[in-house]
Design a protein around this motif. Structure first.
Motif, PDB file in Angstrom:
ATOM      1  N   ASP A 199       0.820  -1.218   0.000  1.00  9.50           N
ATOM      2  CA  ASP A 199       0.000   0.000   0.000  1.00  9.50           C
ATOM      3  C   ASP A 199       0.853   1.268   0.000  1.00  9.50           C
ATOM      4  O   ASP A 199       0.333   2.361  -0.268  1.00  9.50           O
ATOM      5  N   ASP A 200       2.144   1.135   0.314  1.00  7.27           N
ATOM      6  CA  ASP A 200       3.033   2.306   0.288  1.00  7.27           C
ATOM      7  C   ASP A 200       3.455   2.690  -1.123  1.00  7.27           C
ATOM      8  O   ASP A 200       4.011   3.771  -1.331  1.00  7.27           O
ATOM      9  N   VAL A 201       3.215   1.810  -2.086  1.00  6.93           N
ATOM     10  CA  VAL A 201       3.612   2.087  -3.466  1.00  6.93           C
ATOM     11  C   VAL A 201       2.614   3.053  -4.089  1.00  6.93           C
ATOM     12  O   VAL A 201       1.401   2.811  -4.041  1.00  6.93           O
ATOM     13  N   PRO A 202       3.074   4.159  -4.673  1.00 10.91           N
ATOM     14  CA  PRO A 202       2.148   5.116  -5.294  1.00 10.91           C
ATOM     15  C   PRO A 202       1.279   4.449  -6.355  1.00 10.91           C
ATOM     16  O   PRO A 202       1.712   3.514  -7.032  1.00 10.91           O
ATOM     17  N   CYS A 203       0.069   4.962  -6.505  1.00 12.63           N
ATOM     18  CA  CYS A 203      -0.902   4.352  -7.416  1.00 12.63           C
ATOM     19  C   CYS A 203      -0.381   4.294  -8.845  1.00 12.63           C
ATOM     20  O   CYS A 203      -0.538   3.276  -9.522  1.00 12.63           O
ATOM     21  N   ASP A 204       0.244   5.369  -9.335  1.00 13.00           N
ATOM     22  CA  ASP A 204       0.714   5.358 -10.722  1.00 13.00           C
ATOM     23  C   ASP A 204       1.824   4.330 -10.916  1.00 13.00           C
ATOM     24  O   ASP A 204       1.915   3.680 -11.960  1.00 13.00           O
ATOM     25  N   SER A 205       2.679   4.140  -9.894  1.00 10.63           N
ATOM     26  CA  SER A 205       3.715   3.115  -9.977  1.00 10.63           C
ATOM     27  C   SER A 205       3.098   1.721 -10.020  1.00 10.63           C
ATOM     28  O   SER A 205       3.539   0.854 -10.778  1.00 10.63           O
ATOM     29  N   ARG A 206       2.055   1.512  -9.207  1.00  7.53           N
ATOM     30  CA  ARG A 206       1.390   0.201  -9.197  1.00  7.53           C
ATOM     31  C   ARG A 206       0.799  -0.113 -10.563  1.00  7.53           C
ATOM     32  O   ARG A 206       0.869  -1.243 -11.036  1.00  7.53           O
ATOM     33  N   GLN A 207       0.250   0.906 -11.211  1.00  7.03           N
ATOM     34  CA  GLN A 207      -0.346   0.696 -12.531  1.00  7.03           C
ATOM     35  C   GLN A 207       0.711   0.349 -13.567  1.00  7.03           C
ATOM     36  O   GLN A 207       0.510  -0.532 -14.410  1.00  7.03           O
ATOM     37  N   ARG A 208       1.848   1.030 -13.512  1.00  7.90           N
ATOM     38  CA  ARG A 208       2.917   0.731 -14.480  1.00  7.90           C
ATOM     39  C   ARG A 208       3.481  -0.666 -14.245  1.00  7.90           C
ATOM     40  O   ARG A 208       3.774  -1.397 -15.202  1.00  7.90           O
ATOM     41  N   VAL A 209       3.635  -1.045 -12.989  1.00  3.04           N
ATOM     42  CA  VAL A 209       4.136  -2.389 -12.685  1.00  3.04           C
ATOM     43  C   VAL A 209       3.117  -3.451 -13.097  1.00  3.04           C
ATOM     44  O   VAL A 209       3.491  -4.512 -13.617  1.00  3.04           O
ATOM     45  N   LEU A 210       1.834  -3.179 -12.881  1.00  2.00           N
ATOM     46  CA  LEU A 210       0.798  -4.126 -13.298  1.00  2.00           C
ATOM     47  C   LEU A 210       0.870  -4.359 -14.798  1.00  2.00           C
ATOM     48  O   LEU A 210       0.755  -5.500 -15.268  1.00  2.00           O
ATOM     49  N   TYR A 211       1.057  -3.285 -15.557  1.00  2.00           N
ATOM     50  CA  TYR A 211       1.165  -3.422 -17.014  1.00  2.00           C
ATOM     51  C   TYR A 211       2.365  -4.300 -17.378  1.00  2.00           C
ATOM     52  O   TYR A 211       2.268  -5.180 -18.249  1.00  2.00           O
ATOM     53  N   LEU A 212       3.496  -4.094 -16.709  1.00  2.00           N
ATOM     54  CA  LEU A 212       4.675  -4.916 -16.971  1.00  2.00           C
ATOM     55  C   LEU A 212       4.432  -6.369 -16.586  1.00  2.00           C
ATOM     56  O   LEU A 212       4.876  -7.296 -17.278  1.00  2.00           O
TER      57      LEU A 212
END
Length: 320
Positions: A199-212
Motif C-alpha cells: 500500500d506504500d507504493v504510489p498508485c501510478d507506480s502500481r499501474q505501471r508495474v501491473l502493465y509490466l
C-alpha cells in the motif's frame, strides 16, 4: 550501454587502479584488493536512465571495501540492487552477511560501510535513496538480505535488468527517462512486496508495474492459441474492463499487443538461419497461430511479405 572500462586497454600492472577509478566515477568510491592473483581482469558498461543508472560488469577475484573514510569523502547517497549473473559474491553490510547465488538479487547502499568478495558478473540498478517512496526504516530491514530473482516481482525485475542490458543498443536517448521510471517502479514494488507494504507504493507506480506484469505473463504464454483477455484478466485478479482500460492508456488494445508480439516472434524465427529446417507452419503454431491461412494473412499485413518470401529474403541476405 557504454563500455567505460576494459582491463584489456591497460597494462596488467595498471588495470586494478584503473578499475578503482572507473567504478568510483560510475558507481561509488571503493578500495579494491586482488585475491589469489596479481592481475585484474574485468569490464564495466553503464547506461544512464535519467536519475537512475544501469551498470553491467564482470571481474576476476577481488576484495573491495567501502570504508567510513571513503563515505566521509564522497557519498552519493544511493541505493543499489544487484543481480548476480555468475560466479561467487559475498557481501557484508549493516550487520548482515550474504553469500549470493546466480539469479539472486540484493539491496545495498552507499552510506554505510561494506565489504565484498566478488568473482563473476553482476548487473546493477542504482538511484538516489530520496527517490524511493518507501519508509527508510523499513527499507533498512532489506539491506544485505538476498531475495529471489526467479519468481514473482523479483523475476520481473531481474528480467527487466537482463533485457535492458541485452537490448541496450536498440533504445534511444528519448527512452532513457521512461526506462528509468519503470526500473524504479519495479524496484519499489519488489521491495514493498518483501516488506509486505504494497500500500506504500504510489498508485501510478502500481499501474505501471501491473502493465509490466501482464505483458510479461503474455510473453510467457504467446504459444497458447486460446489465450484471451478473460484469461489474462483472471490471472491478475482484475476485470476484463480494467484490463482493456490499462492497455488503452498505453495506446494499444490487448488483442493488437498479443498479435504484434506473436508476429514478431514468428518473424525472428523465420529470419534465423539455424531454424531454416523448421517448417513455417511449425513456427506459426509454436507462437499461437495453428491455422496456416490465418497466420499467412496476418504475417503479410504485418511485414508486407508472405512468410516464405520473408524467410527466403532473410536467408539470402544472411548468405551475402
Amino acid at each position: 550501454m557504454e563500455k567505460v572500462f576494459d582491463s584489456n586497454d591497460f597494462p596488467a600492472r595498471d588495470a586494478l587502479s584503473a578499475w578503482e577509478k572507473a567504478t568510483a566515477d560510475a558507481v561509488m568510491p571503493t578500495s579494491p584488493k586482488l585475491i589469489g592473483t596479481d592481475v585484474f581482469r574485468g569490464w564495466l558498461s553503464t547506461m544512464p536512465l535519467g536519475a537512475v543508472q544501469l551498470s553491467a560488469m564482470a571481474y576476476s577475484s577481488y576484495l573491495t571495501r567501502r570504508t567510513p573514510r571513503l563515505i566521509r569523502a564522497s557519498d552519493p547517497e544511493i541505493l543499489a540492487v544487484g543481480l548476480t549473473n555468475s560466479g561467487t559474491h559475498v557481501i557484508e553490510q549493516h550487520r548482515h552477511r550474504a553469500a549470493l547465488q546466480p539469479g539472486q538479487l540484493l539491496l545495498f547502499e552507499s552510506s554505510r560501510p561494506f565489504e565484498t568478495y566478488a568473482d563473476g558478473g553482476n548487473t546493477l540498478i542504482q538511484f538516489p535513496r530520496a527517490l524511493l517512496p518507501l519508509p527508510a526504516g523499513h527499507v533498512d530491514r532489506l539491506i544485505c538480505r538476498p531475495f529471489p530473482g526467479d519468481q514473482g516481482l523479483g523475476r520481473l525485475l531481474a528480467d527487466f535488468l537482463i533485457h535492458l542490458t541485452d537490448d541496450g543498443p536498440t533504445y534511444t536517448s528519448h527512452d532513457a527517462a521512461r526506462l528509468g521510471t519503470l526500473g524504479l517502479d519495479l524496484v519499489t514494488a519488489t521491495l514493498a512486496h518483501f516488506l509486505e507494504r504494497e500500500d506504500d507504493v504510489p498508485c501510478d507506480s502500481r499501474q505501471r508495474v501491473l502493465y509490466l506484469r501482464i505483458t510479461s505473463f503474455i510473453e510467457r504464454h504467446l504459444g497458447d492459441a486460446t489465450l484471451d483477455a478473460a484469461e489474462i484478466a483472471a490471472a491478475h485478479h482484475i476485470s476484463v474492463r480494467s484490463l482493456h482500460r490499462l492497455f488503452q492508456q498505453h495506446g494499444v488494445t490487448v488483442r493488437s499487443w498479443v498479435r504484434g508480439r506473436r508476429l514478431e516472434r514468428c518473424r525472428r524465427d523465420l529470419a534465423d538461419p539455424s531454424k531454416r529446417h523448421v517448417p513455417i507452419h511449425a513456427i506459426a503454431t509454436h507462437w499461437g497461430y495453428p491455422q496456416a491461412d490465418v497466420f499467412s494473412r496476418a504475417f503479410r499485413a504485418h511485414t508486407g511479405m508472405s512468410p516464405s518470401a520473408f524467410r527466403d529474403g532473410s536467408c539470402a541476405a544472411g548468405g551475402r
